[in-house]
Scaffold this motif. Structure first.
Motif, PDB file in Angstrom:
ATOM      1  N   ASP A 225       0.779  -1.208   0.115  1.00  0.00           N
ATOM      2  CA  ASP A 225      -0.231   0.100  -0.102  1.00  0.00           C
ATOM      3  C   ASP A 225       0.752   1.153  -0.216  1.00  0.00           C
ATOM      4  N   HIS A 226       2.164   1.372  -0.114  1.00  0.00           N
ATOM      5  CA  HIS A 226       2.899   2.392  -0.052  1.00  0.00           C
ATOM      6  C   HIS A 226       2.764   3.291   0.870  1.00  0.00           C
ATOM      7  N   GLN A 227       2.191   2.790   2.090  1.00  0.00           N
ATOM      8  CA  GLN A 227       2.311   3.450   3.369  1.00  0.00           C
ATOM      9  C   GLN A 227       3.456   3.347   4.104  1.00  0.00           C
ATOM     10  N   ILE A 228       3.475   4.110   5.308  1.00  0.00           N
ATOM     11  CA  ILE A 228       4.479   3.839   6.198  1.00  0.00           C
ATOM     12  C   ILE A 228       4.251   2.647   6.777  1.00  0.00           C
ATOM     13  N   ASN A 229       5.370   1.887   6.846  1.00  0.00           N
ATOM     14  CA  ASN A 229       5.275   0.479   7.764  1.00  0.00           C
ATOM     15  C   ASN A 229       6.367   0.529   8.899  1.00  0.00           C
ATOM     16  N   LEU A 230       5.421   0.038  10.000  1.00  0.00           N
ATOM     17  CA  LEU A 230       6.385   0.149  11.187  1.00  0.00           C
ATOM     18  C   LEU A 230       6.539  -1.130  11.974  1.00  0.00           C
ATOM     19  N   GLN A 231       7.645  -1.380  12.545  1.00  0.00           N
ATOM     20  CA  GLN A 231       7.975  -2.721  13.188  1.00  0.00           C
ATOM     21  C   GLN A 231       8.527  -2.282  14.461  1.00  0.00           C
ATOM     22  N   ARG A 232       8.015  -2.382  15.558  1.00  0.00           N
ATOM     23  CA  ARG A 232       8.403  -2.183  16.788  1.00  0.00           C
ATOM     24  C   ARG A 232       9.224  -3.038  17.558  1.00  0.00           C
ATOM     25  N   SER A 233      10.408  -3.060  18.122  1.00  0.00           N
ATOM     26  CA  SER A 233      11.178  -3.917  19.104  1.00  0.00           C
ATOM     27  C   SER A 233      11.149  -3.109  20.363  1.00  0.00           C
ATOM     28  N   ASP A 234      11.766  -3.806  21.372  1.00  0.00           N
ATOM     29  CA  ASP A 234      11.822  -2.840  22.483  1.00  0.00           C
ATOM     30  C   ASP A 234      12.421  -1.492  22.537  1.00  0.00           C
ATOM     31  N   ASP A 235      13.663  -1.456  21.840  1.00  0.00           N
ATOM     32  CA  ASP A 235      14.117  -0.246  21.924  1.00  0.00           C
ATOM     33  C   ASP A 235      14.343   0.643  20.541  1.00  0.00           C
ATOM     34  N   ALA A 236      13.625   0.088  19.613  1.00  0.00           N
ATOM     35  CA  ALA A 236      13.807   0.723  18.330  1.00  0.00           C
ATOM     36  C   ALA A 236      12.317   0.554  17.442  1.00  0.00           C
ATOM     37  N   LEU A 237      12.261   1.478  16.551  1.00  0.00           N
ATOM     38  CA  LEU A 237      10.903   1.579  15.672  1.00  0.00           C
ATOM     39  C   LEU A 237      11.454   1.371  14.328  1.00  0.00           C
ATOM     40  N   ARG A 238      11.490   0.308  13.473  1.00  0.00           N
ATOM     41  CA  ARG A 238      11.899   0.180  12.346  1.00  0.00           C
ATOM     42  C   ARG A 238      10.926   0.925  11.213  1.00  0.00           C
ATOM     43  N   SER A 239      11.303   1.874  10.550  1.00  0.00           N
ATOM     44  CA  SER A 239      10.208   2.449   9.716  1.00  0.00           C
ATOM     45  C   SER A 239      10.656   2.274   8.220  1.00  0.00           C
ATOM     46  N   SER A 240       9.746   1.945   7.375  1.00  0.00           N
ATOM     47  CA  SER A 240       9.774   2.051   6.088  1.00  0.00           C
ATOM     48  C   SER A 240       8.874   2.953   5.292  1.00  0.00           C
ATOM     49  N   HIS A 241       9.352   3.506   4.283  1.00  0.00           N
ATOM     50  CA  HIS A 241       8.539   4.466   3.411  1.00  0.00           C
ATOM     51  C   HIS A 241       8.855   4.312   1.920  1.00  0.00           C
ATOM     52  N   TYR A 242       7.886   3.981   1.238  1.00  0.00           N
ATOM     53  CA  TYR A 242       7.925   4.158  -0.303  1.00  0.00           C
ATOM     54  C   TYR A 242       8.420   5.635  -0.884  1.00  0.00           C
ATOM     55  N   LEU A 243       9.499   5.719  -1.466  1.00  0.00           N
ATOM     56  CA  LEU A 243       9.868   6.803  -2.302  1.00  0.00           C
ATOM     57  C   LEU A 243       9.482   6.551  -3.849  1.00  0.00           C
ATOM     58  N   ARG A 244       9.071   7.899  -4.245  1.00  0.00           N
ATOM     59  CA  ARG A 244       8.287   7.846  -5.490  1.00  0.00           C
ATOM     60  C   ARG A 244       9.458   7.627  -6.652  1.00  0.00           C
ATOM     61  N   ILE A 253      12.476   1.970  -1.600  1.00  0.00           N
ATOM     62  CA  ILE A 253      12.107   1.853  -0.092  1.00  0.00           C
ATOM     63  C   ILE A 253      13.156   2.308   0.872  1.00  0.00           C
ATOM     64  N   LEU A 254      12.689   3.205   1.620  1.00  0.00           N
ATOM     65  CA  LEU A 254      13.687   4.241   2.282  1.00  0.00           C
ATOM     66  C   LEU A 254      13.439   3.363   3.828  1.00  0.00           C
ATOM     67  N   ASN A 255      14.476   3.050   4.567  1.00  0.00           N
ATOM     68  CA  ASN A 255      14.216   2.308   5.911  1.00  0.00           C
ATOM     69  C   ASN A 255      15.139   3.147   6.941  1.00  0.00           C
ATOM     70  N   THR A 256      14.564   3.216   7.845  1.00  0.00           N
ATOM     71  CA  THR A 256      15.345   3.742   9.125  1.00  0.00           C
ATOM     72  C   THR A 256      15.089   3.233  10.268  1.00  0.00           C
ATOM     73  N   ARG A 257      15.706   3.748  11.413  1.00  0.00           N
ATOM     74  CA  ARG A 257      15.486   2.976  12.724  1.00  0.00           C
ATOM     75  C   ARG A 257      15.387   4.209  13.633  1.00  0.00           C
ATOM     76  N   ILE A 258      14.330   4.265  14.338  1.00  0.00           N
ATOM     77  CA  ILE A 258      14.029   5.505  15.083  1.00  0.00           C
ATOM     78  C   ILE A 258      14.184   4.849  16.412  1.00  0.00           C
ATOM     79  N   PRO A 259      15.051   5.315  17.529  1.00  0.00           N
ATOM     80  CA  PRO A 259      15.143   4.926  18.865  1.00  0.00           C
ATOM     81  C   PRO A 259      13.965   5.229  19.584  1.00  0.00           C
ATOM     82  N   ARG A 260      13.550   4.351  20.527  1.00  0.00           N
ATOM     83  CA  ARG A 260      12.081   4.555  21.129  1.00  0.00           C
ATOM     84  C   ARG A 260      12.389   5.027  22.615  1.00  0.00           C
TER      85      ARG A 260
END
Ligand SMILES: Nc1nc2c(ncn2[C@@H]2O[C@H](COP(=O)(O)OP(=O)(O)OP(=O)(O)O)[C@@H](O)[C@H]2O)c(=O)[nH]1
Length: 531
Positions: A225-244, A253-260
């Motif tokens: 669905d080209h939406q933001i995709n989130l995967q949570r672990s205890d200490d980080a949030l893996r986010s991926s996002h479709y780039l045109r 696909i743009l992936n990043t990891r945001i500390p929680r």
């Protein structure tokens, strides 16, 4: 006794316990359904923002590439070069170092028909620099990129066009029509520049955003669905996002990891507050129960114990005399103290009434002398006090009293009884003997610590005293005044040391006195020696 759920302490424990459970559950529900979801929503918003920030950073790099391409495409030398007029252009401008310095992989000059007229760049596979007039031979590696761009050349505006490419490699592309420096046409071709989205670029993006960055090319449709995709672990949030991407059939696909950290800090703070609130609640409820116990329930149970003891006491004693309310209750300044003092006043009143009743029950109403009940109780008590002491008793009877009544009437008989009683009291005054009216015209005298001889002397004194009252008794066949017959005995002379034996002996003596002419004293001695 109060038992089960009706006990106040159990009810309070149950109510306050329920309150505690409800309060703690409410806090947990708030945490679970309100606080944690709010934090998660905030996390999603943060993930969106961060992805957007990375994308913006990528776009800035693409804009820089676009500016660079525009500079080259709107340069008179390039305008001449694409028309084959500038023979030293390639040698003067292209080198492997130039490509490395500009972080570009490939430059393609298309002629006015859209055919690649000049290709230069570094093969990403071999890292070999090549420079060709067509995307062939040593520049064949560039052919897929050239092919993917050719169809859009005609639509490129004068200001140029930049876009992302997902195939054959994830890269940034910028394309501009070749014009004179003064932007005058006609277009003589197009200049395409490609920059790979490689480790160098992602490192740059990481430096610019402070977040880990990974950009991958993959066949379209793998992220539905080209939406933001989130995967949570205890200490980080893996986010991926479709780039045109402008490559049909491929996505970036743009992936990043945001500390929680914020989420964790928020939840930890809330849970910390929650634990403290629960602990505080437990402490408050415990304190309430303790206060309730010490301030209300303990005095109350003391009161209950006292009143139930009263019940036992009352039923085992005569006339329900009650004991004092415990002083620990009487000295209280609260409602229990008031209640205890009221209670004590009631007890005092009842005890006074009980004493009066008791006294009345032990007294003969006519002569006010102690009655038979009092006499019997005192006799039993004296007998119980010690085996050693000699106890004497006399039985006194007014002679021919029936005749007195018949002669003077019953009322006069009453007056006579009162006078005889007074005379007896007077004659034995100061002796400490108990004189009781134990029958209609019969009296008994109890003489503790008195021998039979002494008792006999007192009996004679008593008989004489009544005779000397000179109460006229005209109907008496043996004297003109009221006289007494007295029987005396003592515990030493009675068959056994018991009230019954003592009084039976006294009665025998009295009988003997009557039988021997009345108005005399007889004493009873063992064995059957009546004198
Ligand atoms: N007025 C008056 N008479 C009483 C009272 N109690 C008993 N009596 C009378 O006392 C009399 C006792 O009579 P008896 O038992 O025959 O004795 P008694 O006439 O004294 O004869 P002896 O004892 O043999 O000398 C009865 O007539 C009773 O009615 C009382 O409270 N008041």
């Amino acid at each position: 006794m109060t038992s089960g759920f009706h006990s106040l302490i159990r009810r309070f424990v149950a109510y306050l316990g329920t309150l505690l459970v409800v309060a703690v559950s409410a806090l947990f529900l708030i945490d679970h359904f309100v606080f944690a979801p709010a934090l998660m929503r905030e996390e999603v918003a943060l993930a969106n923002k961060e992805l957007l920030r990375i994308e913006n950073s990528l776009n800035q790099n693409r804009a820089a590439l676009m500016a660079h391409v525009r500079d080259w495409a709107h340069w008179d030398d390039t305008y001449e070069f694409i028309q084959g007029q500038h023979t030293t252009y390639a040698d003067a401008n292209f080198s492997k170092e130039m490509f490395e310095d500009l972080h570009t992989q490939l430059m393609v000059f298309f002629d006015a028909e859209g055919a690649p007229a000049f290709v230069a760049g570094i093969d990403p596979e071999t890292n070999a620099y090549s420079l060709c007039t067509r995307a062939m031979g040593p520049c064949e590696w560039a052919e897929p990129m050239v092919k993917s761009v050719r169809p859009i050349l005609a639509d490129v505006p004068d200001s140029g066009l930049s876009f992302n490419l997902a195939h054959p490699r994830a890269s940034l592309a910028a394309i501009a029509p070749i014009l004179r420096t003064d932007r005058q046409g006609p277009r003589k071709g197009w200049l395409l520049t490609i920059r790979l989205i490689d480790a160098r670029l992602t490192n740059l993006l990481e430096e610019q955003t402070g977040l880990p960055v990974q950009i991958l090319a993959q066949p379209a449709g793998s992220q539905s669905d080209h939406q933001i995709n989130l995967q949570r672990s205890d200490d980080a949030l893996r986010s991926s996002h479709y780039l045109r991407s402008d490559t049909p059939g491929y996505d970036l696909i743009l992936n990043t990891r945001i500390p929680r950290d914020r989420f964790k800090a928020g939840t930890e703070t809330f849970r910390y507050a929650l634990s403290w609130t629960a602990a505080l609640l437990i402490a408050v409820i415990g304190l309430v129960l303790l206060l309730l116990f010490t301030v209300v329930l303990r005095p109350l149970s003391q009161f209950i114990r006292f009143t139930s003891n009263q019940h036992t006491f009352e039923s085992t004693t005569n006339f329900g005399e009650l004991s004092r309310v415990p002083s620990s209750l009487l000295i209280r300044k609260d409602e229990f103290g008031k209640l205890a003092r009221h209670f004590q006043r009631m007890i005092n009143r009842q005890n006074n009434q009980a004493k009066t009743l008791k006294a009345l029950s032990m007294q003969d109403p006519l002569t006010t002398l102690p009655n038979r009940r009092k006499y019997d109780a005192t006799l039993e008590q004296q007998l119980a006090e010690g085996d050693e002491k000699e106890l004497s008793a006399m039985m006194v009877d007014i002679d021919h009293f029936k005749k007195y009544n018949d002669q003077y009437g019953h009322q006069a008989g009453d007056v006579c009884l009162v006078k005889v009683a007074e005379g007896m009291q007077k004659s034995l005054e100061g002796t400490g003997f108990l004189i009781a009216r134990t029958g209609g015209e019969e009296f008994s005298v109890l003489m503790p610590n008195t021998s039979l001889d002494v008792a006999t002397r007192y009996a004679e004194k008593l008989r004489k005293a009544v005779e000397e009252l000179a109460l006229i008794h005209e109907a008496s066949p043996m004297a003109s005044v009221v006289t007494l017959s007295v029987g005396v005995t003592s515990t030493r002379e009675a068959e056994t040391r018991s009230a019954t034996a003592l009084m039976r002996s006294a009665d025998k003596a009295l009988y003997a006195a009557k039988a021997n002419g009345r108005n005399r004293v007889f004493c009873y001695r063992k064995p059957e020696a009546v004198v």
